[in-house]
Design an enzyme around this catalytic site. Structure first.
Site, PDB file in Angstrom:
ATOM      1  N   ASP A   1      30.682  33.169  23.798  1.00 36.13           N
ATOM      2  CA  ASP A   1      31.836  32.793  24.605  1.00 36.13           C
ATOM      3  C   ASP A   1      32.601  34.078  24.890  1.00 36.13           C
ATOM      4  O   ASP A   1      33.215  34.666  23.990  1.00 36.13           O
ATOM      5  CB  ASP A   1      32.715  31.798  23.843  1.00 36.13           C
TER       6      ASP A   1
ATOM      7  N   TYR B   1      40.952  30.957  43.308  1.00 36.58           N
ATOM      8  CA  TYR B   1      39.610  31.488  43.534  1.00 36.58           C
ATOM      9  C   TYR B   1      39.706  32.883  44.148  1.00 36.58           C
ATOM     10  O   TYR B   1      39.048  33.825  43.696  1.00 36.58           O
ATOM     11  CB  TYR B   1      38.826  30.560  44.447  1.00 36.58           C
TER      12      TYR B   1
ATOM     13  N   LYS C   1      38.391  36.522  42.467  1.00 33.31           N
ATOM     14  CA  LYS C   1      37.352  37.349  43.080  1.00 33.31           C
ATOM     15  C   LYS C   1      37.905  38.690  43.568  1.00 33.31           C
ATOM     16  O   LYS C   1      37.196  39.708  43.531  1.00 33.31           O
ATOM     17  CB  LYS C   1      36.693  36.584  44.223  1.00 33.31           C
TER      18      LYS C   1
END
Length: 299
Positions: free
Chosen positions: A73, A170, A174
């Protein structure tokens, strides 16, 4: 295809999609690849998808490299630290390529609501999952590269320009990933280590194939639902781009740049799995620029 024989790579987030494509192609070039993620044969991640790190590692080995799956993780510094200690012990302190491809954020991205109407906890979770995991992994893995005075860090993103991606969190993730590459490059350059960001075009990941109701063998049947799908590319295309970068003796000339498969194939000459050379930017300029505007200049 043995340009990376003897080299060691870590592909963080190598379970599926672009990460899997990168891991497999690094293996095809001869590298030993540690494939990490939370989806293993013994336990699925909260993505609840069937792909596993063991499957990716097996493909790495079948392709000519050595695949080593490790369930990690990447939001846990302790787990990442243990992974890096293992690589150092098993590979005599060697790490040549670090690929930060951890994502798993598709279920968290909200494409319908503006920021002021979105669930804040979900958005912040997306930031932690898509950005903090990369920071943690680089922080703990980079000392191996710095100690040897060589290496390449690859930050996998979506898009290589400042163009807005259509969803607040989002887009933030990015864009931040590109900045991570830029910032790492600035600090690593005096140490002889390069850092770049890279984007695919329209990627035919496992999830995208499912969305279109097709498999890789009949993927063109999906073009009827979306003509732009005809210009998509497999994860192998992205993987071959990264393998070419990793083998480039002049990689420091590219450090700090945001790169794309559609530019790199012209320089390195690699092809997609079917021998074609998809160029998403060219397709965008031909058919999508009128509706969505230009992609913009690379960052």
């Amino acid at each position: 295809m043995e340009r990376l024989t003897g080299q060691v790579a870590l592909v963080a987030g190598g379970t599926r999609g672009g990460g899997r494509g990168i891991a497999v192609q690094l293996g095809a070039a001869g590298a030993t690849v540690y494939v990490t993620g939370r989806s293993s044969g013994g336990e699925r991640s909260d993505m609840d998808r069937p792909e596993t790190i063991e499957e990716t590692a097996a493909q790495v080995t079948a392709g000519g490299g050595t695949g080593i799956p490790v369930r990690v993780d990447h939001s846990s510094p302790d787990e990442v630290g243990a992974l890096v200690d293992r690589i150092a012990a098993e590979q005599d302190g060697r790490l040549d390529v670090l690929v930060n491809s951890v994502w798993g954020g598709d279920p968290l991205a909200d494409w319908s609501l503006p920021l002021w109407e979105q669930d804040l906890d979900t958005g912040l979770r997306l930031l932690r999952q898509g950005v903090e995991t990369h920071v943690i992994t680089s922080r703990l893995a980079l000392p191996l590269m710095v100690a040897r005075g060589r290496g390449l860090v690859v930050e996998v993103t979506d898009g290589n320009t400042a163009r807005y991606r259509g969803a607040f969190f989002y887009d933030l993730v990015k864009s931040a990933v590109i900045r991570l590459a830029f910032a790492q490059a600035a600090e690593l350059k005096p140490k002889g280590v390069a850092a770049v960001a890279i984007t695919p075009g329209f990627l035919r990941s496992e999830a995208v194939l499912e969305h279109f109701g097709v498999a890789e063998g009949n993927w063109r049947d999906g073009v009827a639902a979306d003509p732009h799908f005809a210009y998509s590319e497999t994860p192998a295309y992205l993987g071959r781009a990264v393998a070419a970068l990793a083998a480039d003796p002049d990689i420091m000339d590219k450090t700090g740049r945001a790169l794309a498969t559609w530019g790199l194939y012209k320089e390195y000459g690699f092809t997609d799995a079917d021998g074609t050379q998809p160029d998403w930017a060219a397709h965008w300029d031909d058919t999508l620029v009128g509706e969505y505007g230009p992609l913009g200049d690379p960052l």
